[in-house]
Scaffold this motif. Sequence first.
Motif, PDB file in Angstrom:
ATOM      1  N   ILE A 179     -45.964-128.841 -48.927  1.00  0.00           N
ATOM      2  CA  ILE A 179     -44.745-128.535 -48.526  1.00  0.00           C
ATOM      3  C   ILE A 179     -43.440-129.133 -49.417  1.00  0.00           C
ATOM      4  CG2 ILE A 179     -43.185-128.756 -46.508  1.00  0.00           C
ATOM      5  CD1 ILE A 179     -45.823-128.335 -44.829  1.00  0.00           C
ATOM      6  N   PRO A 180     -43.698-130.332 -49.914  1.00  0.00           N
ATOM      7  CA  PRO A 180     -42.402-130.837 -50.487  1.00  0.00           C
ATOM      8  C   PRO A 180     -41.976-130.137 -51.690  1.00  0.00           C
ATOM      9  CG  PRO A 180     -43.802-132.806 -49.852  1.00  0.00           C
ATOM     10  CD  PRO A 180     -44.434-131.501 -49.592  1.00  0.00           C
ATOM     11  N   GLY A 181     -40.710-129.691 -51.892  1.00  0.00           N
ATOM     12  CA  GLY A 181     -39.989-128.890 -52.914  1.00  0.00           C
ATOM     13  C   GLY A 181     -39.915-127.572 -52.535  1.00  0.00           C
ATOM     14  N   MET A 182     -40.424-127.130 -51.143  1.00  0.00           N
ATOM     15  CA  MET A 182     -40.021-125.858 -50.495  1.00  0.00           C
ATOM     16  C   MET A 182     -38.808-125.785 -49.911  1.00  0.00           C
ATOM     17  SD  MET A 182     -42.460-124.443 -47.433  1.00  0.00           S
ATOM     18  CE  MET A 182     -42.292-122.546 -46.922  1.00  0.00           C
ATOM     19  N   LYS A 183     -38.231-124.703 -50.108  1.00  0.00           N
ATOM     20  CA  LYS A 183     -36.881-124.585 -49.604  1.00  0.00           C
ATOM     21  C   LYS A 183     -36.573-123.987 -48.218  1.00  0.00           C
ATOM     22  CE  LYS A 183     -34.482-125.326 -53.774  1.00  0.00           C
ATOM     23  NZ  LYS A 183     -33.595-124.856 -54.798  1.00  0.00           N
ATOM     24  N   VAL A 184     -35.707-124.195 -47.368  1.00  0.00           N
ATOM     25  CA  VAL A 184     -35.528-123.517 -45.857  1.00  0.00           C
ATOM     26  C   VAL A 184     -35.367-122.025 -46.297  1.00  0.00           C
ATOM     27  CG1 VAL A 184     -33.944-123.571 -44.034  1.00  0.00           C
ATOM     28  CG2 VAL A 184     -34.817-125.633 -44.618  1.00  0.00           C
ATOM     29  N   GLY A 185     -36.207-121.351 -45.430  1.00  0.00           N
ATOM     30  CA  GLY A 185     -35.967-119.898 -45.722  1.00  0.00           C
ATOM     31  C   GLY A 185     -37.282-119.512 -46.500  1.00  0.00           C
ATOM     32  N   ILE A 233     -46.869-120.748 -44.270  1.00  0.00           N
ATOM     33  CA  ILE A 233     -45.793-121.744 -43.577  1.00  0.00           C
ATOM     34  C   ILE A 233     -44.566-121.125 -44.047  1.00  0.00           C
ATOM     35  CG2 ILE A 233     -44.886-123.999 -43.571  1.00  0.00           C
ATOM     36  CD1 ILE A 233     -47.695-124.880 -44.602  1.00  0.00           C
ATOM     37  N   ASP A 234     -43.593-120.829 -42.595  1.00  0.00           N
ATOM     38  CA  ASP A 234     -42.286-120.736 -42.836  1.00  0.00           C
ATOM     39  C   ASP A 234     -41.424-121.873 -42.625  1.00  0.00           C
ATOM     40  OD1 ASP A 234     -42.956-117.963 -43.333  1.00  0.00           O
ATOM     41  OD2 ASP A 234     -42.286-117.322 -41.407  1.00  0.00           O
ATOM     42  N   LEU A 235     -40.715-122.204 -43.611  1.00  0.00           N
ATOM     43  CA  LEU A 235     -39.942-123.374 -43.391  1.00  0.00           C
ATOM     44  C   LEU A 235     -38.671-123.238 -42.847  1.00  0.00           C
ATOM     45  CD1 LEU A 235     -39.646-126.421 -43.611  1.00  0.00           C
ATOM     46  CD2 LEU A 235     -38.894-126.027 -45.991  1.00  0.00           C
ATOM     47  N   LEU A 236     -38.383-123.430 -41.628  1.00  0.00           N
ATOM     48  CA  LEU A 236     -37.180-122.967 -40.667  1.00  0.00           C
ATOM     49  C   LEU A 236     -36.255-124.378 -40.847  1.00  0.00           C
ATOM     50  CD1 LEU A 236     -38.992-121.804 -37.633  1.00  0.00           C
ATOM     51  CD2 LEU A 236     -38.346-120.578 -39.707  1.00  0.00           C
ATOM     52  N   GLY A 237     -36.422-125.448 -41.238  1.00  0.00           N
ATOM     53  CA  GLY A 237     -35.671-126.367 -41.101  1.00  0.00           C
ATOM     54  C   GLY A 237     -36.016-127.796 -41.718  1.00  0.00           C
ATOM     55  N   VAL A 238     -35.350-128.599 -42.175  1.00  0.00           N
ATOM     56  CA  VAL A 238     -35.525-129.961 -42.723  1.00  0.00           C
ATOM     57  C   VAL A 238     -34.564-130.990 -42.289  1.00  0.00           C
ATOM     58  CG1 VAL A 238     -35.737-131.107 -44.819  1.00  0.00           C
ATOM     59  CG2 VAL A 238     -36.448-129.033 -44.768  1.00  0.00           C
ATOM     60  N   LYS A 239     -35.223-132.074 -41.796  1.00  0.00           N
ATOM     61  CA  LYS A 239     -34.435-133.199 -41.565  1.00  0.00           C
ATOM     62  C   LYS A 239     -34.817-134.575 -42.221  1.00  0.00           C
ATOM     63  CE  LYS A 239     -33.621-132.010 -36.669  1.00  0.00           C
ATOM     64  NZ  LYS A 239     -33.849-132.331 -35.094  1.00  0.00           N
ATOM     65  N   GLU A 267     -34.110-128.262 -49.231  1.00  0.00           N
ATOM     66  CA  GLU A 267     -35.363-128.605 -49.867  1.00  0.00           C
ATOM     67  C   GLU A 267     -36.059-129.701 -49.009  1.00  0.00           C
ATOM     68  OE1 GLU A 267     -37.267-130.012 -53.917  1.00  0.00           O
ATOM     69  OE2 GLU A 267     -35.703-128.626 -54.198  1.00  0.00           O
ATOM     70  N   ALA A 268     -37.458-129.436 -48.793  1.00  0.00           N
ATOM     71  CA  ALA A 268     -38.411-130.376 -47.973  1.00  0.00           C
ATOM     72  C   ALA A 268     -38.548-131.821 -49.017  1.00  0.00           C
ATOM     73  CB  ALA A 268     -39.434-129.715 -47.525  1.00  0.00           C
ATOM     74  N   PRO A 285     -41.042-135.427 -49.678  1.00  0.00           N
ATOM     75  CA  PRO A 285     -42.030-136.212 -49.167  1.00  0.00           C
ATOM     76  C   PRO A 285     -41.932-136.986 -47.673  1.00  0.00           C
ATOM     77  CG  PRO A 285     -42.099-136.479 -51.385  1.00  0.00           C
ATOM     78  CD  PRO A 285     -40.804-135.719 -50.800  1.00  0.00           C
ATOM     79  N   GLY A 286     -40.715-137.417 -47.403  1.00  0.00           N
ATOM     80  CA  GLY A 286     -40.444-137.933 -45.830  1.00  0.00           C
ATOM     81  C   GLY A 286     -39.920-137.373 -45.065  1.00  0.00           C
ATOM     82  N   ALA A 287     -39.806-135.995 -45.316  1.00  0.00           N
ATOM     83  CA  ALA A 287     -38.891-135.301 -44.382  1.00  0.00           C
ATOM     84  C   ALA A 287     -39.722-134.818 -43.175  1.00  0.00           C
ATOM     85  CB  ALA A 287     -38.578-134.027 -44.919  1.00  0.00           C
ATOM     86  N   THR A 288     -39.031-134.581 -42.046  1.00  0.00           N
ATOM     87  CA  THR A 288     -39.454-133.889 -40.789  1.00  0.00           C
ATOM     88  C   THR A 288     -39.038-132.549 -40.971  1.00  0.00           C
ATOM     89  OG1 THR A 288     -39.188-135.912 -39.245  1.00  0.00           O
ATOM     90  CG2 THR A 288     -39.056-133.928 -38.395  1.00  0.00           C
ATOM     91  N   VAL A 289     -39.978-131.507 -40.692  1.00  0.00           N
ATOM     92  CA  VAL A 289     -39.886-130.223 -40.942  1.00  0.00           C
ATOM     93  C   VAL A 289     -40.105-129.206 -39.644  1.00  0.00           C
ATOM     94  CG1 VAL A 289     -40.607-130.359 -43.245  1.00  0.00           C
ATOM     95  CG2 VAL A 289     -42.328-129.814 -41.522  1.00  0.00           C
ATOM     96  N   ASP A 290     -39.447-128.420 -39.687  1.00  0.00           N
ATOM     97  CA  ASP A 290     -39.531-127.150 -38.458  1.00  0.00           C
ATOM     98  C   ASP A 290     -40.202-126.026 -39.245  1.00  0.00           C
ATOM     99  OD1 ASP A 290     -39.103-125.703 -36.151  1.00  0.00           O
ATOM    100  OD2 ASP A 290     -36.962-125.493 -36.699  1.00  0.00           O
ATOM    101  N   VAL A 291     -41.211-125.820 -38.957  1.00  0.00           N
ATOM    102  CA  VAL A 291     -42.046-124.771 -39.146  1.00  0.00           C
ATOM    103  C   VAL A 291     -42.820-123.691 -38.379  1.00  0.00           C
ATOM    104  CG1 VAL A 291     -42.545-125.912 -41.216  1.00  0.00           C
ATOM    105  CG2 VAL A 291     -44.226-125.851 -39.352  1.00  0.00           C
TER     106      VAL A 291
END
Length: 124
Positions: free
Chosen positions: A81-87, A118-124, A34-35, A37-43
Amino acid sequence: MSETQKSKPEIEAPQSPAPEALEIVDLVEGDGAEATPGATVDVHYLGVDYDSGEEFDSSWGRGQSIQFPLQGLIQGWQDGIPGMKVGGRRQLTVPPQLAYGPAGSGHPLGGKTLIFVIDLLGVK
């Protein structure tokens, strides 16, 4: 990556007046990390003007996803975006005050309501 995320989304121009507040619609529920608020996202994303339906930006057009920290993005993305899950695939309808500000703000998209898929592909 889901089958949905392998293809560029299409956005139909809405027929209703633009919303005053951020609208968040999950088109595909993700089941990964799950993304936050402080995450780095791959989208992968597509952005269109609410009124015209004209595309103004797309990572699909560049042929590769993009990675960035949420803090550096427009407020609509920071909130949507926060709360969104990869995939997952999520549609955000972002009013001007959460995007690029009012008309005349100096940004070409100032004063515009924007729609992003937005497609969420990854979260760091």
